[in-house]
Scaffold this active site. Structure first.
Site, short mmCIF file in Angstrom:
data_model
loop_
_atom_site.label_atom_id
_atom_site.label_comp_id
_atom_site.label_asym_id
_atom_site.label_seq_id
_atom_site.Cartn_x
_atom_site.Cartn_y
_atom_site.Cartn_z
N ALA A 117 12.71 20.82 3.62
CA ALA A 117 13.66 20.73 4.75
C ALA A 117 12.63 21.06 6.05
CB ALA A 117 14.75 21.81 4.81
N GLU B 101 -1.35 9.14 4.85
CA GLU B 101 -2.30 9.73 6.01
C GLU B 101 -2.62 11.07 5.55
OE1 GLU B 101 -1.09 8.67 10.04
OE2 GLU B 101 -0.46 6.53 9.43
N GLU C 75 0.74 -1.13 -0.06
CA GLU C 75 0.10 -0.14 0.04
C GLU C 75 0.83 1.13 -0.02
OE1 GLU C 75 -3.22 0.27 -0.35
OE2 GLU C 75 -2.51 2.32 -0.44
N PHE C 76 0.40 2.20 -0.79
CA PHE C 76 1.30 3.47 -0.87
C PHE C 76 0.49 4.61 -0.41
CE2 PHE C 76 3.19 0.60 -3.69
CZ PHE C 76 4.72 0.75 -3.25
N LEU C 77 -0.51 4.54 0.36
CA LEU C 77 -1.19 5.56 0.79
C LEU C 77 -0.79 6.64 1.68
CD1 LEU C 77 -2.70 5.27 3.64
CD2 LEU C 77 -4.11 3.90 2.62
N GLY D 53 8.66 11.99 10.62
CA GLY D 53 7.86 11.10 11.62
C GLY D 53 6.95 10.20 10.74
N CYS E 22 5.73 4.87 9.31
CA CYS E 22 6.48 4.15 8.07
C CYS E 22 8.02 4.50 8.14
CB CYS E 22 5.45 3.97 6.99
SG CYS E 22 4.20 2.95 7.60
N1 NAI Z 1 -0.42 3.86 8.06
C1 NAI Z 1 -0.05 4.02 7.05
O1 NAI Z 1 -0.23 5.05 6.43
C2 NAI Z 1 0.45 2.84 6.15
C3 NAI Z 1 0.79 1.58 6.82
N2 NAI Z 1 1.27 0.68 5.85
C4 NAI Z 1 1.55 -0.59 6.45
O2 NAI Z 1 0.44 -1.28 6.82
C5 NAI Z 1 0.37 -2.13 7.73
C6 NAI Z 1 -0.69 -1.70 8.85
O3 NAI Z 1 -0.58 -0.23 9.16
P1 NAI Z 1 -1.48 0.43 10.09
O4 NAI Z 1 -2.92 0.43 9.40
O5 NAI Z 1 -0.99 1.76 10.17
O6 NAI Z 1 -1.37 -0.20 11.50
P2 NAI Z 1 -2.67 -0.07 12.72
O7 NAI Z 1 -1.82 -0.31 13.67
O8 NAI Z 1 -3.28 1.16 12.55
O9 NAI Z 1 -3.66 -1.29 12.41
C7 NAI Z 1 -3.71 -2.42 12.46
C8 NAI Z 1 -4.74 -3.38 12.86
O10 NAI Z 1 -4.49 -4.57 12.95
C9 NAI Z 1 -5.42 -5.20 13.88
N3 NAI Z 1 -4.82 -6.62 14.24
C10 NAI Z 1 -3.85 -6.95 14.83
N4 NAI Z 1 -3.77 -8.30 14.89
C11 NAI Z 1 -4.86 -8.74 14.54
C12 NAI Z 1 -5.65 -10.13 14.26
N5 NAI Z 1 -4.65 -11.13 14.49
N6 NAI Z 1 -6.82 -10.07 13.55
C13 NAI Z 1 -7.32 -8.90 13.36
N7 NAI Z 1 -6.74 -7.77 13.42
C14 NAI Z 1 -5.59 -7.52 14.09
C15 NAI Z 1 -5.09 -4.22 15.30
O11 NAI Z 1 -5.99 -4.26 16.02
C16 NAI Z 1 -5.23 -2.96 14.29
O12 NAI Z 1 -6.49 -2.33 14.27
C17 NAI Z 1 1.79 -2.08 8.39
O13 NAI Z 1 2.41 -2.92 7.72
C18 NAI Z 1 2.16 -0.51 7.71
O14 NAI Z 1 3.58 -0.58 7.42
C19 NAI Z 1 1.45 0.91 4.64
C20 NAI Z 1 1.29 1.95 3.92
C21 NAI Z 1 0.65 3.30 4.47
O1 UGA Z 2 4.19 3.30 3.93
C1 UGA Z 2 3.58 4.27 4.52
O2 UGA Z 2 3.02 4.33 5.78
C2 UGA Z 2 3.54 5.56 3.95
O3 UGA Z 2 4.47 6.61 4.22
C3 UGA Z 2 4.59 7.66 3.67
O4 UGA Z 2 3.42 8.49 3.99
P1 UGA Z 2 3.04 9.33 5.58
O5 UGA Z 2 4.15 8.63 6.35
O6 UGA Z 2 1.77 9.07 5.83
O7 UGA Z 2 3.24 10.72 5.05
P2 UGA Z 2 4.47 11.65 4.30
O8 UGA Z 2 3.50 12.56 3.67
O9 UGA Z 2 5.09 10.63 3.39
O10 UGA Z 2 5.05 12.27 5.12
C4 UGA Z 2 5.97 11.52 6.23
C5 UGA Z 2 6.89 12.31 7.07
O11 UGA Z 2 7.93 13.31 6.31
C6 UGA Z 2 8.00 14.71 6.58
N1 UGA Z 2 8.07 15.29 5.21
C7 UGA Z 2 7.45 14.94 4.04
C8 UGA Z 2 7.89 15.54 2.68
C9 UGA Z 2 9.08 16.48 2.84
O12 UGA Z 2 9.42 17.25 2.04
N2 UGA Z 2 9.38 16.78 4.02
C10 UGA Z 2 9.28 16.23 5.20
O13 UGA Z 2 9.92 16.46 6.26
C11 UGA Z 2 6.50 14.85 7.03
O14 UGA Z 2 6.34 16.01 7.59
C12 UGA Z 2 6.09 13.68 7.53
O15 UGA Z 2 6.44 13.59 9.09
C13 UGA Z 2 4.48 7.70 2.23
O16 UGA Z 2 4.44 8.97 1.48
C14 UGA Z 2 3.34 6.82 1.51
O17 UGA Z 2 3.42 6.57 0.24
C15 UGA Z 2 3.27 5.23 2.31
O18 UGA Z 2 2.45 4.55 2.11
#
Ligand code: NAI
Ligand code: UGA
Length: 434
Positions: A255, A155, A151-153, A260, A263
């Site tokens: 910059a 937040e 996933e590449f979304l 943070g 990911c």
């Molecule tokens: N947060 C983001 O923006 C992004 C995250 N990812 C990846 O996606 C994955 C998920 O990340 P988040 O959604 O942020 O995690 P999260 O911590 O927000 O959600 C994970 C969910 O899984 C549930 N869970 C855990 N064990 C379970 C089980 N056995 N059965 C059912 N549910 C269970 C938890 O209760 C929790 O609600 C991670 O690998 C992360 O690196 C990828 C792209 C974007």
């Molecule tokens: O794997 C993931 O969880 C996701 O991680 C990032 O997404 P996200 O962490 O939600 O947010 P970003 O917009 O990428 O920002 C990350 C951090 O970088 C900082 N940032 C971003 C851009 C920049 O030019 N400078 C900078 O300091 C932001 O302030 C923030 O703290 C990636 O952009 C997504 O494509 C990926 O799916």
């Protein structure tokens, strides 16, 4: 299509809802039953713009079903996404316990041939281990296909990213799986060039490489900002100068006071760890992480340069606690480091964030911080304003209001959003690399 998404966090909830919006029938499963009960009542565990209304409308039309019962979900689905967390362990390696537990739970209840899709970010080879784990624990003759679909979304703009992806990477072992996932995603994708089909391991690797490269761009630019300060150049101008080169681009070279989120920090370390496990010691990646940790201290160093090492008797107004705007997520947020450094030096904090205050409070324990509900209230009798997260509501400054409320007209701008012109109104302005 009939789908199950296991893990209803940032990724699972958003992708599940977007699939339902496109007419698929989606079960969202979580083992946090309180979360499920709340979701059934349209109470969301996270803040993500536009998500609440989509969850509500899709529940109402019956396409989005929240449940804690994995068997109920799997009985009605052919495609199962795993979207549980893959957090960092203390040594920087990836904690795959949640993923492997899900694999065991699937093996226990699955009743028919299914495609398992790994959406969580996982080290190379994990998808095959999940397949092995399910198959070795099955007591029925069931065919399991496996795919990686990272996933590449981002937040804060997650719905838009999900509905209009730049690309959809599918790693699979046979055409049937490619076709199924292409059909599923075709409602989001009008241009077939956006499908990138490959082997499973390369798909898993692509996710880490994308995040590591974006993090590298940011750390590189933060390092340049620090050099700019030494030589009297302005990093904002430098960004415009280099970004105009199409090969470089303007994105992800802002910059600031460090990246943070859940990911970038964990995925950079995860990739370092995978490399080390396979006998390679990465040099660039190790420094990306180190530069970022130091960058979180840059604002603190500026505060110390201005006020001295002892901050007792001083109060700092903080604007923005989330790791980026438009989210309530504080995982690895620079605000956690900056607030604790100020307090360690004897300073007090008055903080405001439009959405992340509750999450911050749960992760930050100190008597020397108070939280307010308005960006202006935190300024009262503070000795300086410290901007950490660039929420839109912080952009246009009411200088009269600031001058009236602050003890001293001092601003530390950790995201370089303010114009140096405010110095003409008697404000001291400290920025990053300008
Ligand atoms: N947060 C983001 O923006 C992004 C995250 N990812 C990846 O996606 C994955 C998920 O990340 P988040 O959604 O942020 O995690 P999260 O911590 O927000 O959600 C994970 C969910 O899984 C549930 N869970 C855990 N064990 C379970 C089980 N056995 N059965 C059912 N549910 C269970 C938890 O209760 C929790 O609600 C991670 O690998 C992360 O690196 C990828 C792209 C974007
Ligand atoms: O794997 C993931 O969880 C996701 O991680 C990032 O997404 P996200 O962490 O939600 O947010 P970003 O917009 O990428 O920002 C990350 C951090 O970088 C900082 N940032 C971003 C851009 C920049 O030019 N400078 C900078 O300091 C932001 O302030 C923030 O703290 C990636 O952009 C997504 O494509 C990926 O799916």
């Amino acid at each position: 299509m009939k789908l199950t998404i296991i893990g209803t966090g940032y990724v699972g909830l958003v992708t599940g809802t977007c699939f339902a919006e496109m007419g698929n029938n989606v079960y969202c499963v979580d083992n946090n039953l309180e979360k499920i009960a709340n979701l059934k009542n349209n109470i969301l565990p996270i803040y993500e713009p536009n998500l609440a209304s989509l969850v509500k409308s899709n529940q109402e039309k019956g396409d989005l079903i929240f449940t804690g019962d994995l068997k109920e979900a799997l009985d009605s689905s052919n495609v199962i996404f795993i979207a549980v967390g893959t957090p960092e362990k203390e040594d920087g390696s990836v904690n795959l316990d949640y993923v492997y537990n899900v694999a065991l739970e699937i093996a226990e209840v699955i009743s028919h041939d299914s495609l398992i899709v790994i959406k969580s970010t996982v080290p190379v080879g994990t998808a095959f281990k999940v397949k092995e784990l399910i198959e070795s624990n099955l007591d029925k003759d069931i065919k399991i296909d496996i795919a990686s679909n990272p996933e590449f979304l981002k937040e804060g703009v997650a719905i838009d990213d999900c509905m209009h992806p730049d690309r959809v990477i599918i790693g699979a072992q046979n055409d049937e799986v490619f076709d199924t996932l292409k059909e599923l995603y075709s409602s989001f994708i009008v241009n077939s060039d956006r499908f990138v089909l490959m082997d499973v391991k390369s798909a898993e690797m692509s996710k880490y490489v994308a995040n590591a490269l974006l993090a590298t761009k940011i750390s590189f630019m933060n390092e340049i900002a620090n050099i700019c300060e030494k030589v009297g150049a302005n990093v904002k101008n430098v960004r415009l100068g280099i970004g105009s080169d199409k090969r470089i681009g303007y994105d992800f070279i802002y910059a600031g006071c460090g990246y943070g989120g859940s990911c970038f920090p964990k995925d950079v370390k995860g990739l370092i760890n995978t490399a080390a496990d396979n006998g390679y010691e990465p040099k660039i990646l190790a420094n990306v992480d180190e530069v970022n940790e130091n960058q979180k201290l840059v604002l603190v160093n500026k505060i110390v340069d201005r006020f001295g090492e002892d901050l007792s008797g001083l109060t700092f107004a903080i604007w923005g606690l989330s790791f980026k705007p438009q989210t309530d997520d504080v995982r690895c947020a620079p605000s956690l480091v900056i607030a604790s450094e100020i307090i360690e030096r004897g300073g007090k904090i008055q903080a405001y964030d439009p959405k992340a205050t509750d999450n911050f409070q749960q992760n930050f324990d100190s008597e020397n911080i108070v939280y307010e509900n308005s960006k202006y209230d935190v300024l009262n009798d503070a000795d300086a304003l410290v901007l950490i997260t660039e929420w839109k509501e912080f952009r246009a400054l009411d200088l009269d209001e600031l001058a009236k409320r602050l003890n001293q007209k001092i601003i530390f701008d950790g995201r370089n959003i303010y114009s140096p012109k405010i110095r003409k109104a008697g404000f001291e302005l400290y920025q990053i690399g300008c």
